[in-house]
Design a protein around this motif. Structure first.
Motif, PDB file in Angstrom:
ATOM      1  N   ASP A   1       0.840  -1.195   0.000  1.00  0.00           N
ATOM      2  CA  ASP A   1       0.000   0.000   0.000  1.00  0.00           C
ATOM      3  C   ASP A   1       0.877   1.248   0.000  1.00  0.00           C
ATOM      4  OD1 ASP A   1      -2.319  -1.578   0.184  1.00  0.00           O
ATOM      5  OD2 ASP A   1      -2.124  -1.685   2.371  1.00  0.00           O
ATOM      6  N   ASN A   2       0.431   2.284  -0.712  1.00  0.00           N
ATOM      7  CA  ASN A   2       1.101   3.585  -0.726  1.00  0.00           C
ATOM      8  C   ASN A   2       2.586   3.449  -1.086  1.00  0.00           C
ATOM      9  OD1 ASN A   2      -1.300   4.937   0.179  1.00  0.00           O
ATOM     10  ND2 ASN A   2      -0.859   4.184   2.236  1.00  0.00           N
ATOM     11  N   VAL A   3       2.829   2.985  -2.293  1.00  0.00           N
ATOM     12  CA  VAL A   3       4.195   2.735  -2.765  1.00  0.00           C
ATOM     13  C   VAL A   3       4.790   4.029  -3.338  1.00  0.00           C
ATOM     14  CG1 VAL A   3       5.610   1.425  -4.393  1.00  0.00           C
ATOM     15  CG2 VAL A   3       3.669   0.334  -3.247  1.00  0.00           C
ATOM     16  N   THR A   4       6.059   4.263  -3.022  1.00  0.00           N
ATOM     17  CA  THR A   4       6.794   5.412  -3.543  1.00  0.00           C
ATOM     18  C   THR A   4       8.093   4.934  -4.176  1.00  0.00           C
ATOM     19  OG1 THR A   4       5.907   6.871  -1.820  1.00  0.00           O
ATOM     20  CG2 THR A   4       7.876   7.624  -2.984  1.00  0.00           C
ATOM     21  N   VAL A   5       8.309   5.289  -5.429  1.00  0.00           N
ATOM     22  CA  VAL A   5       9.552   4.931  -6.122  1.00  0.00           C
ATOM     23  C   VAL A   5      10.626   5.946  -5.744  1.00  0.00           C
ATOM     24  CG1 VAL A   5      10.641   4.581  -8.362  1.00  0.00           C
ATOM     25  CG2 VAL A   5       8.270   3.892  -8.014  1.00  0.00           C
ATOM     26  N   LEU A   6      11.819   5.447  -5.426  1.00  0.00           N
ATOM     27  CA  LEU A   6      12.914   6.296  -4.972  1.00  0.00           C
ATOM     28  C   LEU A   6      14.135   6.129  -5.882  1.00  0.00           C
ATOM     29  CD1 LEU A   6      12.738   5.493  -1.155  1.00  0.00           C
ATOM     30  CD2 LEU A   6      11.809   7.508  -2.300  1.00  0.00           C
ATOM     31  N   PRO A   7      14.959   7.173  -5.999  1.00  0.00           N
ATOM     32  CA  PRO A   7      16.225   7.032  -6.733  1.00  0.00           C
ATOM     33  C   PRO A   7      17.145   6.018  -6.057  1.00  0.00           C
ATOM     34  CG  PRO A   7      15.652   9.344  -6.444  1.00  0.00           C
ATOM     35  CD  PRO A   7      14.705   8.563  -5.583  1.00  0.00           C
ATOM     36  N   ALA A   8      18.035   5.436  -6.819  1.00  0.00           N
ATOM     37  CA  ALA A   8      18.906   4.382  -6.290  1.00  0.00           C
ATOM     38  C   ALA A   8      19.794   4.880  -5.162  1.00  0.00           C
ATOM     39  CB  ALA A   8      19.759   3.807  -7.415  1.00  0.00           C
ATOM     40  N   GLY A   9      20.134   6.175  -5.139  1.00  0.00           N
ATOM     41  CA  GLY A   9      21.008   6.695  -4.098  1.00  0.00           C
ATOM     42  C   GLY A   9      20.428   6.613  -2.709  1.00  0.00           C
ATOM     43  N   HIS A  10      19.095   6.427  -2.586  1.00  0.00           N
ATOM     44  CA  HIS A  10      18.483   6.360  -1.269  1.00  0.00           C
ATOM     45  C   HIS A  10      18.657   4.997  -0.603  1.00  0.00           C
ATOM     46  CE1 HIS A  10      16.484   9.923  -2.928  1.00  0.00           C
ATOM     47  NE2 HIS A  10      16.304  10.297  -1.686  1.00  0.00           N
ATOM     48  N   ILE A  11      19.273   4.051  -1.290  1.00  0.00           N
ATOM     49  CA  ILE A  11      19.507   2.743  -0.681  1.00  0.00           C
ATOM     50  C   ILE A  11      20.375   2.870   0.562  1.00  0.00           C
ATOM     51  CG2 ILE A  11      21.532   2.241  -2.086  1.00  0.00           C
ATOM     52  CD1 ILE A  11      18.826  -0.270  -1.006  1.00  0.00           C
ATOM     53  N   ALA A  12      21.222   3.889   0.615  1.00  0.00           N
ATOM     54  CA  ALA A  12      22.083   4.080   1.791  1.00  0.00           C
ATOM     55  C   ALA A  12      21.252   4.359   3.035  1.00  0.00           C
ATOM     56  CB  ALA A  12      23.058   5.226   1.532  1.00  0.00           C
ATOM     57  N   PHE A  13      20.173   5.128   2.912  1.00  0.00           N
ATOM     58  CA  PHE A  13      19.317   5.422   4.061  1.00  0.00           C
ATOM     59  C   PHE A  13      18.586   4.163   4.520  1.00  0.00           C
ATOM     60  CE2 PHE A  13      19.925   9.423   1.879  1.00  0.00           C
ATOM     61  CZ  PHE A  13      20.148  10.310   2.914  1.00  0.00           C
ATOM     62  N   ILE A  14      18.235   3.308   3.573  1.00  0.00           N
ATOM     63  CA  ILE A  14      17.542   2.064   3.928  1.00  0.00           C
ATOM     64  C   ILE A  14      18.483   1.125   4.669  1.00  0.00           C
ATOM     65  CG2 ILE A  14      16.444   0.013   2.966  1.00  0.00           C
ATOM     66  CD1 ILE A  14      15.331   1.762   0.763  1.00  0.00           C
ATOM     67  N   ILE A  15      19.688   0.968   4.168  1.00  0.00           N
ATOM     68  CA  ILE A  15      20.647   0.060   4.805  1.00  0.00           C
ATOM     69  C   ILE A  15      21.033   0.567   6.194  1.00  0.00           C
ATOM     70  CG2 ILE A  15      22.981  -0.874   4.624  1.00  0.00           C
ATOM     71  CD1 ILE A  15      22.653  -0.891   1.617  1.00  0.00           C
ATOM     72  N   ALA A  16      21.197   1.897   6.316  1.00  0.00           N
ATOM     73  CA  ALA A  16      21.622   2.461   7.591  1.00  0.00           C
ATOM     74  C   ALA A  16      20.570   2.300   8.678  1.00  0.00           C
ATOM     75  CB  ALA A  16      21.962   3.936   7.412  1.00  0.00           C
ATOM     76  N   SER A  17      19.287   2.290   8.306  1.00  0.00           N
ATOM     77  CA  SER A  17      18.217   2.234   9.306  1.00  0.00           C
ATOM     78  C   SER A  17      17.542   0.872   9.394  1.00  0.00           C
ATOM     79  CB  SER A  17      17.158   3.299   8.996  1.00  0.00           C
ATOM     80  OG  SER A  17      16.645   3.127   7.683  1.00  0.00           O
TER      81      SER A  17
END
Length: 295
Positions: free
Chosen positions: A270-286
């Motif tokens: 639900d409520n999907v948002t496409v993000l640029p590839a550079g945001h993978i760092a924020f995902i891995i960090a958190s």
């Protein structure tokens, strides 16, 4: 005070309240009330907001790629046989990949069907050499088709690497007719289920995965329903001229929540948002790193 504290106080004041130094909430006197203005209240840096979304919804990470989603960790990535065949057919006919819709079989109603759904007839209708596909080239979208928002007055440009909005109309009409067919209410309509395809349509995988009744880790396909604003997503490499073969790609997205679907191999985000590839760092960090089912 931090910027966030000032934004929060401004928002509370717009609601008719104030906060003193002891953080007590009290209503504002009518004589002291000022008209609410959004300047400085809401964050305007979109990349910063996307970074916060990536960090907040890291558990519902979605990866989009070509081909079907494998069901286990032992399976190799898909070979893209069907996608490669269709891509080569489009390139050999010198058709624009971003505007070419493929219908399987000998669809004699492709032109009228596209005009019925999207409102305009295709530019060209071409059959593949083996007669397995009917390729329809959609009209080129106008550059000013999107109306700017009051909050974002700058002109909105379509991404040349994305499939145009007409693909979403065709995909949603196809899903709607499939739903009607399942409820045995598919008769009496102008057109039934008309399967459409494009080699660059992305298939999404929910990286959290699922657990089978036997305790094994199962990879989950994520199906974006009509309630998701992004709808059908495709990515076409910006090669000019187009390359001879289709290459693997990976797109990044997050969803606010997911709910279970068919068995253990399909979920509905639900409520999907496409993000640029550079945001993978924020995902891995958190993200939470833990050993789960030997993975």
């Amino acid at each position: 005070r931090s910027k966030a504290a000032g934004q929060l106080r401004g928002l509370i004041q717009g609601l008719g309240y104030s906060i003193n130094e002891r953080c007590d909430l009290s209503p504002i006197a009518k004589a002291d009330y000022k008209a609410f203005r959004m300047d400085g209240i809401f964050e305007e840096d979109l990349e910063y907001l996307k970074s916060l979304m990536a960090a907040a919804f890291n558990e519902n990470l979605l990866i989009g790629s070509y081909g079907t989603i494998p069901t286990s960790l032992q399976e190799k990535r898909p070979q893209l046989d069907k996608q490669q065949e269709l891509w080569k057919a489009i390139v050999s006919k010198k058709l624009p990949p971003t505007r070419t819709v493929a219908f399987p079989g000998k669809s004699v109603t492709a032109s009228k069907y596209i005009e019925f759904v999207v409102g305009s007839a295709p530019e060209r209708i071409v059959a593949t050499d083996d007669k397995q596909w009917i390729l329809a080239v959609l009209e080129e979208p106008q550059g000013d088709r999107w109306v700017p928002l009051d909050s974002r007055p700058q002109r909105i440009h379509s991404d040349p690497c994305r499939l145009p909005a007409e693909f979403n109309l065709l995909a949603q009409f196809q899903k709607a007719m499939q739903d009607m067919q399942r409820t045995k209410a598919g008769s009496g309509w102008s057109y039934g289920v008309q399967s459409m395809d494009n080699p660059c349509i992305l298939q999404w995988e929910w990286m959290q995965g699922s657990i089978s009744p036997k305790g094994a880790f199962v990879r989950c396909a994520a199906r974006l329903e009509r309630k998701n604003a992004i709808g059908l997503v495709g990515y076409v490499a910006p090669d000019d001229p187009p390359s001879a073969s289709l290459q693997h790609v990976a797109a990044l997205a997050v969803s606010a929540s997911v709910h279970a679907g068919e068995g253990h191999q399909v979920i509905f985000p639900d409520n999907v948002t496409v993000l640029p590839a550079g945001h993978i760092a924020f995902i891995i960090a958190s993200a939470k790193h833990e050993n789960k089912n030997n993975f």
